[in-house]
Design an enzyme around this catalytic site. Structure first.
Site, short mmCIF file in Angstrom:
data_model
loop_
_atom_site.label_atom_id
_atom_site.label_comp_id
_atom_site.label_asym_id
_atom_site.label_seq_id
_atom_site.Cartn_x
_atom_site.Cartn_y
_atom_site.Cartn_z
N GLU A 89 5.80 12.00 35.20
CA GLU A 89 6.86 12.46 34.03
C GLU A 89 6.87 11.87 32.79
OE1 GLU A 89 7.33 11.14 37.53
OE2 GLU A 89 7.93 12.96 38.49
N PHE A 148 14.34 12.02 37.83
CA PHE A 148 13.17 11.94 37.11
C PHE A 148 12.99 12.05 35.77
CE2 PHE A 148 11.91 13.34 41.54
CZ PHE A 148 12.00 12.20 42.12
#
Lengths: 317, 281
Positions: free
Chosen positions: A60, A85
């Site tokens: 991410e 995330f």
């Protein structure tokens, strides 16, 4: 008081359908996803525009950086992963490479809130609105249903600057008309009333409408405001309503600290102090359960909004 | 194009700028800045296909450079100013209130030549990958360069980006690591050894070239070589050996000058070793 329902669909599908339409309209729109293409409903975009879709794998932080780079090159990147995330995991990347750098990145975050259900606390982020609204220049949008999420996704592309878009997993009633205009920073007033203002966001707008229905039966007329943009906040919509009703209840699927309620409280305490109650998660982590069970467990169901309304009304005198 | 002698002379002035900037505000990072002065001079004066007068954020039709290890901003600012991005006199505002020359580079102040904020380490390679992808999408055949620190390689995000760039053949990207072997707390080998960086990047699908970044002839050659080999299916990594503090005798061979400013006597001694070439600001 009747509420018209147009069907049931998940808000994440609104995002996916909006993104696909946007891809057809605007060649500058690109999308990135960290191994959750199906969950974010980004597969249709990925299939139709493979050259404009970037699968980053489970990385991410890198996804946020690549998005910042694509934005630097003049593209409009939409990143997709779970809300947890999309924020906490990559806060520093968003802060430095996107927000402080003034990059036109749209951070699209699914599976937010306790209505995610069985996956439990690790995935039910309840702090994301707070983290994102604290970043200078970051807009925070939390649409209420499928139609509005689709409209918000499309509208975001025209907004100059970074935006955080929060949506969820479960199927949810659709009550916003398909053709309802969507303007970032301009709230929707869904009902008229003179006794109480209920300001809600995301999935909780529907529950606020259910609560308003219950109150209506007792002769209490509530104005329900769908505050789909937490930042920039539509202050006029809140003040105009509260001027009339004299008390307010906020409702959100988020921690009380840092959420919509705090934004409204901050506005009112500076400009129009009135009795106020907040329906929100109070300093707890989530847990596994069905969305319905969790809404009750965390005090986010219609009965809790009704109880909060009574308290606010009582204090109004 | 500049001759090697001209480049050496510019690099000397850049080193003077670095010492004077850090001394004036009594804060900043002279060590790594001095070590990268030769590379940054060769890059900006001989390599990058750029037009400072027409700086645009999207960098369309020109090479782009990103500084990931933002704390060596003094060398970046000096080279940008000397190359004509903004008035050299503005170097005097380094780290001052309301200056466009923040302690670490930033875009919000609108300083030409800066395309992303950096300082929190590990993020620049990802951004450069994104910018390189944007160039490919736009059909732009120019290149994206990014400079990173060696200590910075300890950040996990670097390896996410390295993996992506190799796997997706982002071959219009040239990464450079300033391998001076020192970080704030001491030698990199003691704080957190990096192992075989060449082998690691190669394992992710990069082409790796090693060179001496304080030898300006070798630097020019290496940069040319990298540009000529670009777009051949692999991203490239230049493993650049440098000496922290290069050019100032008492700043070399130690990590002490990573982030500390010279006092008046030390600055005078440093400047005596770096005679003015282009004129002070």
């Amino acid at each position: 008081m009747e509420i018209k329902i147009f069907g049931h669909k998940d808000t994440r599908s609104g995002f996916g359908d909006g993104l696909l339409e946007l891809g057809r309209r605007n060649p500058k729109v690109v999308a990135l996803c960290a191994d959750l293409t199906g969950s974010l409903k980004m597969d249709a975009f990925a299939k139709e525009f493979p050259e404009r879709f970037f699968q980053t794998g489970i990385a991410e932080a890198n996804m946020m950086g690549i998005a910042a780079g694509l934005a630097t090159g003049g593209y409009i990147p939409f990143t997709g992963t779970f809300a947890n995330f999309s924020t906490g995991r990559v806060y520093d990347q968003i802060r430095q490479s996107i927000a402080y750098s003034g990059k036109n990145v749209k951070i699209c975050a699914s599976h937010a809130g306790v209505t995610l259900g069985e996956d439990g606390a690790t995935h039910q982020i309840l702090e994301d609105i707070g983290m994102m609204k604290m970043l200078p220049g970051m807009a925070v949008v939390v649409p209420a249903d499928y139609n509005q999420t689709k409209a918000a996704t499309i509208a975001m592309a025209e907004w100059d600057g970074p935006v955080y878009l929060r949506f969820g997993r479960p199927k949810w009633p659709i009550f916003m008309p398909e053709d309802a205009p969507f303007v970032i920073g301009k709230a929707d007033q869904l009902t008229e009333g003179e006794h109480l203002t209920i300001v809600a966001t995301g999935h909780m707008v529907w529950i606020a409408l259910l609560a308003a229905q219950q109150l209506d039966k007792e002769g209490i007329r509530a104005e329900v405001i769908n505050m789909h943009t937490i930042k920039p906040l539509d202050e006029a919509a809140v003040l105009n309503s509260v001027r009339k009703t004299g008390c307010v209840v906020t409702a959100e699927e988020h921690q009380m600290a840092g959420g919509l309620g705090e934004s409204i409280a901050s506005l009112l305490v500076r400009q129009m102090p009135v009795p106020m109650e907040m329906v929100a998660v109070n300093d707890r982590f989530g847990q596994s359960g069905t969305p319905e069970e969790l809404l009750v467990e965390y005090g986010l169901d219609a009965d809790h909004i009704v109880a909060a309304a009574r308290k606010a009304l009582q204090r109004k005198g | 194009m500049h001759t090697l002698e001209e480049l050496k002379s510019i690099a000397t002035q850049v080193r003077r700028d670095i010492i004077r900037m850090v001394h004036a505000c009594q804060s900043g990072h002279p060590g790594g800045s001095l070590g990268c002065a030769d590379f940054m001079t060769a890059l900006f004066f001989n390599q990058l296909r750029i037009d400072p007068a027409k700086f645009s954020m999207d960098g369309k039709g020109e090479d782009m450079f990103f500084l990931s290890n933002g704390h060596i901003s003094p060398v970046f600012y000096s080279v940008l100013a000397r190359r004509g991005y903004f008035p050299v006199s503005e170097l005097a505002t380094f780290r001052r209130l309301h200056s466009r020359l923040q302690g670490h580079p930033a875009t919000l102040e609108g300083l030409p030549g800066i395309r992303v904020a950096s300082g929190s380490l590990g993020q620049g390679l990802s951004v450069a990958v994104g910018a390189a992808l944007a160039k490919k999408l736009a059909g732009d055949d120019k290149l994206v360069w990014v400079l990173m620190g060696d200590g910075e390689q300890q950040e996990g995000q670097i390896w996410e980006a390295a993996m992506f760039a190799g796997a997706r053949k982002v071959d219009n990207l040239i990464g450079v690591i300033d391998y001076n072997g020192k970080q704030i707390d001491g030698p990199v080998d003691e704080v957190m050894p990096l192992g075989d960086l060449k082998a690691k990047y190669e394992a992710f699908g990069w082409k790796v070239i090693s060179f001496d970044g304080n030898d300006i002839a070798q630097t020019v050659d290496t940069l040319n070589q990298a540009r000529n080999k670009a777009c051949g299916g692999q991203p490239q990594l230049l493993l650049m050996k440098t000496e922290m503090g290069m050019g100032v005798d008492f700043m070399m061979g130690t990590h002490k000058w990573h982030g500390s400013a010279p006092n008046d006597a030390q600055a005078a001694s440093a400047l005596a070793q770096l005679p003015e070439t282009l004129g002070d600001y």
